[in-house]
Design a protein around this motif. Structure first.
Motif, PDB file in Angstrom:
ATOM      1  N   GLY A  72       0.304  -1.390   0.198  1.00 14.93           N
ATOM      2  CA  GLY A  72      -0.340   0.125   0.164  1.00 14.93           C
ATOM      3  C   GLY A  72       1.065   0.823   0.003  1.00 14.93           C
ATOM      4  O   GLY A  72       0.333   2.845   0.312  1.00 14.93           O
ATOM      5  N   THR A 102       1.432   3.781  -2.521  1.00 15.52           N
ATOM      6  CA  THR A 102       1.136   4.003  -3.315  1.00 15.52           C
ATOM      7  C   THR A 102      -0.565   4.750  -3.120  1.00 15.52           C
ATOM      8  O   THR A 102      -0.737   5.886  -3.118  1.00 15.52           O
ATOM      9  CB  THR A 102       0.590   3.920  -4.717  1.00 15.52           C
ATOM     10  N   GLU A 103      -1.065   4.155  -2.636  1.00 18.46           N
ATOM     11  CA  GLU A 103      -2.375   4.984  -1.845  1.00 18.46           C
ATOM     12  C   GLU A 103      -2.489   5.284  -0.685  1.00 18.46           C
ATOM     13  O   GLU A 103      -2.381   6.667  -0.281  1.00 18.46           O
ATOM     14  CB  GLU A 103      -3.087   3.068  -1.189  1.00 18.46           C
ATOM     15  N   CYS A 134      -1.088   8.783  -1.587  1.00 26.09           N
ATOM     16  CA  CYS A 134      -1.806   9.709  -2.262  1.00 26.09           C
ATOM     17  C   CYS A 134      -2.701  10.747  -1.751  1.00 26.09           C
ATOM     18  O   CYS A 134      -2.685  11.407  -1.347  1.00 26.09           O
ATOM     19  CB  CYS A 134      -3.080   8.724  -3.428  1.00 26.09           C
ATOM     20  N   LYS A 135      -2.914   9.670  -0.411  1.00 26.22           N
ATOM     21  CA  LYS A 135      -3.543  10.352   0.359  1.00 26.22           C
ATOM     22  C   LYS A 135      -2.479  11.204   0.902  1.00 26.22           C
ATOM     23  O   LYS A 135      -3.456  12.313   2.009  1.00 26.22           O
ATOM     24  CB  LYS A 135      -3.720   9.632   1.731  1.00 26.22           C
ATOM     25  N   ASP A 169       1.842   3.514 -10.946  1.00 27.50           N
ATOM     26  CA  ASP A 169       1.533   4.044 -10.060  1.00 27.50           C
ATOM     27  C   ASP A 169       1.445   5.954  -9.764  1.00 27.50           C
ATOM     28  O   ASP A 169       1.177   6.813  -9.307  1.00 27.50           O
ATOM     29  CB  ASP A 169       2.760   3.549  -9.242  1.00 27.50           C
ATOM     30  N   ARG A 182      -1.261   6.585 -11.195  1.00 31.93           N
ATOM     31  CA  ARG A 182      -2.477   7.060  -9.795  1.00 31.93           C
ATOM     32  C   ARG A 182      -2.790   7.876  -9.297  1.00 31.93           C
ATOM     33  O   ARG A 182      -2.697   9.033  -8.115  1.00 31.93           O
ATOM     34  CB  ARG A 182      -2.171   5.589  -9.174  1.00 31.93           C
ATOM     35  N   LYS A 197      -6.453   3.619   3.289  1.00 34.11           N
ATOM     36  CA  LYS A 197      -7.518   3.438   2.952  1.00 34.11           C
ATOM     37  C   LYS A 197      -9.179   4.436   3.668  1.00 34.11           C
ATOM     38  O   LYS A 197      -9.495   5.327   2.676  1.00 34.11           O
ATOM     39  CB  LYS A 197      -8.565   1.603   2.819  1.00 34.11           C
TER      40      LYS A 197
END
Lengths: 222, 222
Positions: free
Chosen positions: A41, A43-44, A47-48, A71, A74, A200
């Motif tokens: 996780g 990349t997620e 992002c956040k 990636d 994204r 997430k």
């Protein structure tokens, strides 16, 4: 023989990393090297993180993968400056070497950045050995990977300045003992700060952002 | 320079792998090389597989890790012959090279085995490049790792003879499109057989066991 060759490659890399360090110092940018297994996780989380920090903090990202620009695609939605390295042109390398970071950081341009994040190739072994001239290293472990990973891949957790335990939103569905995982991290790296969070749901995200903001401030205030 | 050195290391490894192949043929043992990221569930899959196949099929296991004997300890309960390789003595190698398999296979003894499974080091990049003289390669991907991993780490899925998509019991709790993951595997390796299963619940386990039983039978009947 293999070990001697490896030693020479690492020595050459260290010289390249020193060169990067001087460049990052000159440009006054804090550089974070994020490492983990594939699918933990990174990349997620990025992002956040970019959404929360920008535009107050000006962030650039170098993304490493053997193949694909998934990636970078994204991350593009965050409007951060992003550059993708694909190592398949370099024999499918399993890590980002310092000389690749040199070329990418200059191509990206660090003049107008406060923070440069390097999302390393998904690999819990090799990237730990390659200094890229960064200010800090972060390791991301997902709760789906098992509590014993710090003991099995100790070098990564030893060289990391902080650890993120990601995907804590999945804990109710797993036989995973988060306290044991954190204990194992501290066994191989006493005192390592661990941020337990879910990229997430953004549960537990604030302490990680606080740490990052503080580090950037310390570097850019110099 | 790095690429040339890598080429020489791989050539030396190929010679060692041929040597292993001859030994495995002489001993009439089917050899499976299992590879994946850290934490995809190789050991749990193996535990359940050994329980299902033994004692009809006589199984031995070589387990590779940078550090710890955790996996060998977990496998010990199955009463299979197990030997652990720790690569931290060899510079913390990120893969099992053919010469390490040679020494371990002889130490384990293959005379009374039908099946030898090599649980490689958790790494989706490097082990794909190192032939160990095996009859087949299997890659394990967990549904927690993201659908795009076959595209990002194509070599691993290209060299694999079969793929296991593990932890399907977690699908209800994830945004994971299993059909897309399988499509991506088939994009980089057309026709690759994919076994969707949960090592934890043993859902979907039978087709995988059937494949393995058939392969062992074919080799040992020669």
């Amino acid at each position: 023989m293999e070990i001697n060759i490896q030693k020479r490659i690492l020595e050459k890399n260290e010289t390249d990393a020193d060169h990067n360090r001087a460049y990052f110092k000159e440009k006054n940018v804090f550089v974070l090297n994020m490492m983990s297994s594939p699918g933990s996780g990174k990349t997620e989380t990025l992002c956040k993180t970019l959404r929360a920090l920008m535009p107050e903090i000006r962030v650039g990202v170098i993304v490493g993968d053997v193949c694909t620009t998934n990636d970078a695609d994204r991350l593009a939605v965050t409007r951060a400056k992003v550059i993708q390295i694909n190592t398949d042109q370099f024999g499918g390398d399993c890590h980002l070497a310092a000389h690749l970071i040199d070329a990418s950081a200059r191509a990206l341009g660090c003049e107008d950045l406060d923070l440069l994040i390097v999302e390393n190739i998904g690999n819990l072994v090799c990237p730990a050995e390659f200094d890229i001239g960064e200010d800090a290293k972060a390791v991301v472990l997902s709760v789906t990977e098992g509590e014993d990973k710090p003991l099995k891949y100790p070098l990564m957790f030893q060289v990391a300045d902080i650890a993120i335990l990601n995907k804590v939103d999945l804990l109710p569905y797993l036989d995973f003992d988060a306290a044991l995982a954190v204990d194992n991290m501290k066994k191989v790296h006493p005192g390592i700060p661990v941020f337990e969070l879910s990229a997430k749901t953004e549960e537990g995200f604030e302490p990680w952002l606080e740490w990052l903001r503080k580090k950037v401030k310390e570097k850019t205030a110099r």
